[in-house]
Design a protein around this motif. Structure first.
Motif, short mmCIF file in Angstrom:
data_model
loop_
_atom_site.label_atom_id
_atom_site.label_comp_id
_atom_site.label_asym_id
_atom_site.label_seq_id
_atom_site.Cartn_x
_atom_site.Cartn_y
_atom_site.Cartn_z
N ILE A 4 -11.99 -6.07 -1.30
CA ILE A 4 -10.94 -5.09 -0.41
C ILE A 4 -11.27 -5.47 1.07
O ILE A 4 -12.38 -5.57 1.49
N THR A 5 -10.35 -6.06 1.94
CA THR A 5 -10.40 -6.47 3.21
C THR A 5 -9.68 -5.90 4.37
O THR A 5 -10.24 -5.78 5.69
N CYS A 6 -8.83 -5.13 3.92
CA CYS A 6 -8.28 -4.42 4.96
C CYS A 6 -7.42 -3.15 4.15
O CYS A 6 -7.09 -3.24 3.03
N THR A 22 -2.15 3.78 1.71
CA THR A 22 -1.15 3.30 0.83
C THR A 22 -1.20 2.01 0.28
O THR A 22 -0.70 1.81 -0.82
N TYR A 23 -1.75 1.16 1.02
CA TYR A 23 -2.05 -0.35 0.72
C TYR A 23 -3.19 -0.76 0.87
O TYR A 23 -4.03 -0.24 1.99
N LEU A 24 -3.85 -1.62 0.07
CA LEU A 24 -5.28 -2.22 0.25
C LEU A 24 -4.99 -4.08 0.13
O LEU A 24 -4.50 -4.39 -0.93
N GLY A 35 -3.89 -11.01 -1.83
CA GLY A 35 -2.93 -9.99 -2.05
C GLY A 35 -2.89 -8.57 -1.25
O GLY A 35 -3.94 -8.57 -0.74
N LYS A 36 -1.88 -7.95 -1.74
CA LYS A 36 -1.88 -6.34 -1.04
C LYS A 36 -1.34 -5.51 -2.27
O LYS A 36 -0.25 -5.96 -2.80
N TRP A 37 -1.91 -4.74 -2.63
CA TRP A 37 -1.69 -3.68 -3.67
C TRP A 37 -1.58 -2.24 -3.15
O TRP A 37 -2.24 -1.78 -2.17
N ALA A 38 -0.56 -1.54 -3.67
CA ALA A 38 -0.35 0.01 -3.30
C ALA A 38 -1.69 0.47 -3.94
O ALA A 38 -2.19 -0.02 -4.95
N ARG A 39 -2.05 1.62 -3.64
CA ARG A 39 -3.26 2.38 -4.02
C ARG A 39 -3.23 2.85 -5.49
O ARG A 39 -4.18 2.65 -5.89
#
Length: 96
Positions: A4-6, A22-24, A35-39
């Protein structure tokens, strides 16, 4: 395995400790896919599919992300290090 970077919080209020993530954003080890996923998506990936996610702490150690449920019954993710809950996720930068 992903790092996880941000993170993002509601309304971009990154510093507010009372708002949930909300997003990671993440990067996959080995492939460098991003990528970016919702929690909830990350929570389910770890809990239901056996996914492994981590963050790097201040001294470059891996700190693993664990699924959790709040006292109100809301699923979320958090990090633990040496059995102590830390806020390594909250110290990450804001995702673009």
């Amino acid at each position: 395995m992903i790092r996880i970077t941000c993170i993002n919080k509601d309304n971009g209020n990154h510093e507010n400790p009372h708002l949930a993530i909300t997003y990671l954003g993440w990067i996959e080890d080995g492939t460098n896919a991003v990528g970016k996923w919702a929690r909830l998506q990350l929570y389910r990936w770890i809990k239901e599919q056996g996914g492994i996610a981590y963050v790097m702490d201040a001294i470059k150690n891996r700190v693993y992300v664990k699924p959790a449920v709040s006292v109100m019954g809301n699923p979320y993710v958090r990090t633990e290090s040496d059995g102590k809950v830390t806020n390594n996720l909250l110290s990450l930068i804001e995702c673009k």
